[in-house]
Design an enzyme around this catalytic site. Structure first.
Site, PDB file in Angstrom:
ATOM      1  N   GLY A 126       7.531  15.228  18.233  1.00 62.45           N
ATOM      2  CA  GLY A 126       8.874  15.629  18.651  1.00 62.45           C
ATOM      3  C   GLY A 126       9.980  14.692  18.192  1.00 62.45           C
ATOM      4  O   GLY A 126      11.074  14.698  18.768  1.00 62.45           O
TER       5      GLY A 126
ATOM      6  N   MET B  83      -7.888  16.495  12.577  1.00 62.94           N
ATOM      7  CA  MET B  83      -8.290  17.003  13.905  1.00 62.94           C
ATOM      8  C   MET B  83      -9.631  17.714  13.797  1.00 62.94           C
ATOM      9  O   MET B  83      -9.899  18.379  12.797  1.00 62.94           O
ATOM     10  CB  MET B  83      -7.248  17.977  14.440  1.00 62.94           C
TER      11      MET B  83
ATOM     12  N   GLY C  83       7.316  15.646  11.795  1.00 59.28           N
ATOM     13  CA  GLY C  83       6.665  16.746  11.090  1.00 59.28           C
ATOM     14  C   GLY C  83       7.604  17.906  10.908  1.00 59.28           C
ATOM     15  O   GLY C  83       8.197  18.098   9.846  1.00 59.28           O
TER      16      GLY C  83
ATOM     17  N   MET D 262       1.751   8.254  21.162  1.00 58.59           N
ATOM     18  CA  MET D 262       2.013   9.691  21.096  1.00 58.59           C
ATOM     19  C   MET D 262       3.148  10.037  22.047  1.00 58.59           C
ATOM     20  O   MET D 262       3.124   9.643  23.223  1.00 58.59           O
ATOM     21  CB  MET D 262       0.775  10.496  21.494  1.00 58.59           C
TER      22      MET D 262
ATOM     23  N   HIS E 103       2.056  10.943   6.657  1.00 58.09           N
ATOM     24  CA  HIS E 103       1.216  10.920   7.863  1.00 58.09           C
ATOM     25  C   HIS E 103       0.308  12.153   7.816  1.00 58.09           C
ATOM     26  O   HIS E 103       0.782  13.283   7.772  1.00 58.09           O
ATOM     27  CB  HIS E 103       2.139  10.950   9.076  1.00 58.09           C
TER      28      HIS E 103
ATOM     29  N   ASP F   2      -2.629  14.269   9.658  1.00 59.11           N
ATOM     30  CA  ASP F   2      -3.272  14.508  10.962  1.00 59.11           C
ATOM     31  C   ASP F   2      -4.645  15.142  10.779  1.00 59.11           C
ATOM     32  O   ASP F   2      -4.751  16.288  10.356  1.00 59.11           O
ATOM     33  CB  ASP F   2      -2.369  15.419  11.805  1.00 59.11           C
TER      34      ASP F   2
ATOM     35  N   SER G  71       4.878  13.856   8.810  1.00 60.17           N
ATOM     36  CA  SER G  71       3.578  14.512   8.975  1.00 60.17           C
ATOM     37  C   SER G  71       3.562  15.804   8.173  1.00 60.17           C
ATOM     38  O   SER G  71       4.498  16.602   8.243  1.00 60.17           O
ATOM     39  CB  SER G  71       3.344  14.831  10.452  1.00 60.17           C
TER      40      SER G  71
ATOM     41  N   MET H 201      -7.558  12.280  14.965  1.00 62.04           N
ATOM     42  CA  MET H 201      -7.678  12.844  16.316  1.00 62.04           C
ATOM     43  C   MET H 201      -9.040  13.513  16.383  1.00 62.04           C
ATOM     44  O   MET H 201      -9.170  14.741  16.391  1.00 62.04           O
ATOM     45  CB  MET H 201      -6.528  13.832  16.581  1.00 62.04           C
TER      46      MET H 201
ATOM     47  N   HIS I 103      -3.987   9.702  10.663  1.00 62.82           N
ATOM     48  CA  HIS I 103      -4.041   9.754  12.125  1.00 62.82           C
ATOM     49  C   HIS I 103      -5.267  10.571  12.518  1.00 62.82           C
ATOM     50  O   HIS I 103      -5.268  11.802  12.412  1.00 62.82           O
ATOM     51  CB  HIS I 103      -2.748  10.406  12.651  1.00 62.82           C
TER      52      HIS I 103
ATOM     53  N   GLY J 186       1.945  20.379  15.992  1.00 66.11           N
ATOM     54  CA  GLY J 186       3.302  20.002  15.638  1.00 66.11           C
ATOM     55  C   GLY J 186       4.283  20.870  16.415  1.00 66.11           C
ATOM     56  O   GLY J 186       3.890  21.846  17.064  1.00 66.11           O
ATOM     57  N   GLY J 187       5.532  20.497  16.351  1.00 67.88           N
ATOM     58  CA  GLY J 187       6.586  21.329  16.916  1.00 67.88           C
ATOM     59  C   GLY J 187       6.704  21.309  18.432  1.00 67.88           C
ATOM     60  O   GLY J 187       7.357  22.184  19.006  1.00 67.88           O
TER      61      GLY J 187
ATOM     62  N   ASP K 150       4.994   9.294  17.517  1.00 63.83           N
ATOM     63  CA  ASP K 150       4.537  10.521  16.879  1.00 63.83           C
ATOM     64  C   ASP K 150       4.619  11.681  17.871  1.00 63.83           C
ATOM     65  O   ASP K 150       3.962  11.664  18.909  1.00 63.83           O
ATOM     66  CB  ASP K 150       3.091  10.315  16.401  1.00 63.83           C
TER      67      ASP K 150
HETATM   68  C1  DX5 Z   1       0.426  16.034  16.743  1.00 62.86           C
HETATM   69  C2  DX5 Z   1       0.458  15.214  15.470  1.00 62.86           C
HETATM   70  C3  DX5 Z   1       1.811  14.930  14.958  1.00 62.86           C
HETATM   71  C4  DX5 Z   1       2.622  16.174  14.668  1.00 62.86           C
HETATM   72  C5  DX5 Z   1       4.048  15.822  14.573  1.00 62.86           C
HETATM   73  O1  DX5 Z   1      -0.817  15.955  17.307  1.00 62.86           O
HETATM   74  O2  DX5 Z   1      -0.193  13.978  15.657  1.00 62.86           O
HETATM   75  O3  DX5 Z   1       1.755  14.086  13.826  1.00 62.86           O
HETATM   76  O4  DX5 Z   1       2.224  16.786  13.481  1.00 62.86           O
HETATM   77  O5  DX5 Z   1       4.771  17.001  14.422  1.00 62.86           O
HETATM   78  P1  DX5 Z   1       6.214  17.154  15.092  1.00 62.86           P
HETATM   79  O6  DX5 Z   1       7.070  16.106  14.479  1.00 62.86           O
HETATM   80  O7  DX5 Z   1       6.593  18.529  14.753  1.00 62.86           O
HETATM   81  O8  DX5 Z   1       6.045  16.923  16.562  1.00 62.86           O
HETATM   82 ZN    ZN Z   2       0.052  12.501  14.039  1.00 65.93          ZN
END
Ligand code: DX5
Ligand code: ZN
Length: 221
Positions: A175, A35, A195, A135, A31, A33, A8, A66, A64, A142-143, A173
């Site tokens: 962590g 949003m 990510g 998910m 990937h 994201d 990501s 969202m 992805h 992220g993170g 997806d």
């Molecule tokens: C969260 C996203 C993920 C995120 C993953 O809503 O859909 O794709 O960026 O990031 P990490 O790998 O840091 O959880």
């Molecule tokens: Zn994602």
């Protein structure tokens, strides 16, 4: 089973996306994201940026979404030439219609579930899909810390996919890192978003390779 790593770019340098994508040549896709600050409490990038990314890379684009009103928006991402488009079932009024539309536009159709959304109500429509995204954090950022409570759902989803006899990818997806990828692979995931693990690493591409090796090793046992 083929194991795929789809990093990501959420936590990458968003002002230099072409350069950031070029850092991960070993990845199986990027990937992205999307949003909208309605479906999730965060706002990232939209269709025009994805179109620009498309014109700058031949990499497999794994979108992805969202966003609210996803049935209205998803086809435009397929039209833009993205290879895979994921919509959240919680944001969709017509998941079967949307999945069919994505496929008719030449994209892989994929459906995402938040951590607390069960897979069972959708068992009969899995044949309409090319991928299921589970998910493993609440979507939005992220993170975050990987949610182990999703592991049984990964297992059940893999069993339901096996019953269809189809080649449906199972993506996780949130962590995903060297500390958590093995649990996901053991439970039946074959496609991994990472990510912060990838873009937070000194050598992003080496991390992609390391993650894939770990997943493949679990699968070989
Ligand atoms: C969260 C996203 C993920 C995120 C993953 O809503 O859909 O794709 O960026 O990031 P990490 O790998 O840091 O959880
Ligand atoms: Zn994602």
């Amino acid at each position: 089973m083929t194991m795929r790593i789809t990093p990501s770019i959420l936590n990458a340098d968003l002002a230099n996306l072409t350069g950031e994508i070029a850092r991960i040549p070993s990845a199986d896709g990027v990937h992205i994201d999307v949003m909208d600050n309605h479906f999730v409490p965060n706002l990232t990038i939209g269709l025009p940026v994805v179109e620009s990314i498309r014109s700058g890379t031949d990499m497999f684009l794994d979108i992805h979404l969202m966003i609210a009103e996803v049935d209205r928006w998803a086809p435009a991402f397929a039209d833009a030439g993205c290879e895979s488009v994921t919509f959240h079932v919680e944001a969709s009024d017509a998941p079967i219609k949307t999945a069919r539309e994505l496929r008719s536009l030449g994209a892989r159709a994929s459906m995402a579930l938040r951590p607390a959304t069960p897979i069972e109500p959708y068992a009969d429509m899995l044949g309409e899909l090319d991928m299921v995204l589970l998910m493993t954090v609440e979507p939005g950022f992220g993170g975050q810390k990987f949610l182990d409570l999703v592991l049984p759902k990964i297992r059940r989803t893999r069993e339901l996919i096996a019953k269809t006899g189809g080649d449906i990818w199972l993506q996780v997806d949130g962590g995903v890192s060297v500390d958590t990828i093995e649990r996901c692979a053991e439970a039946g995931a074959d496609t991994f978003v990472a990510g912060s693990a990838v873009y937070g690493a000194q050598d992003a591409d080496a991390m992609v390779i390391a993650l894939r090796e770990q997943a493949v090793a679990v699968c070989a046992h």
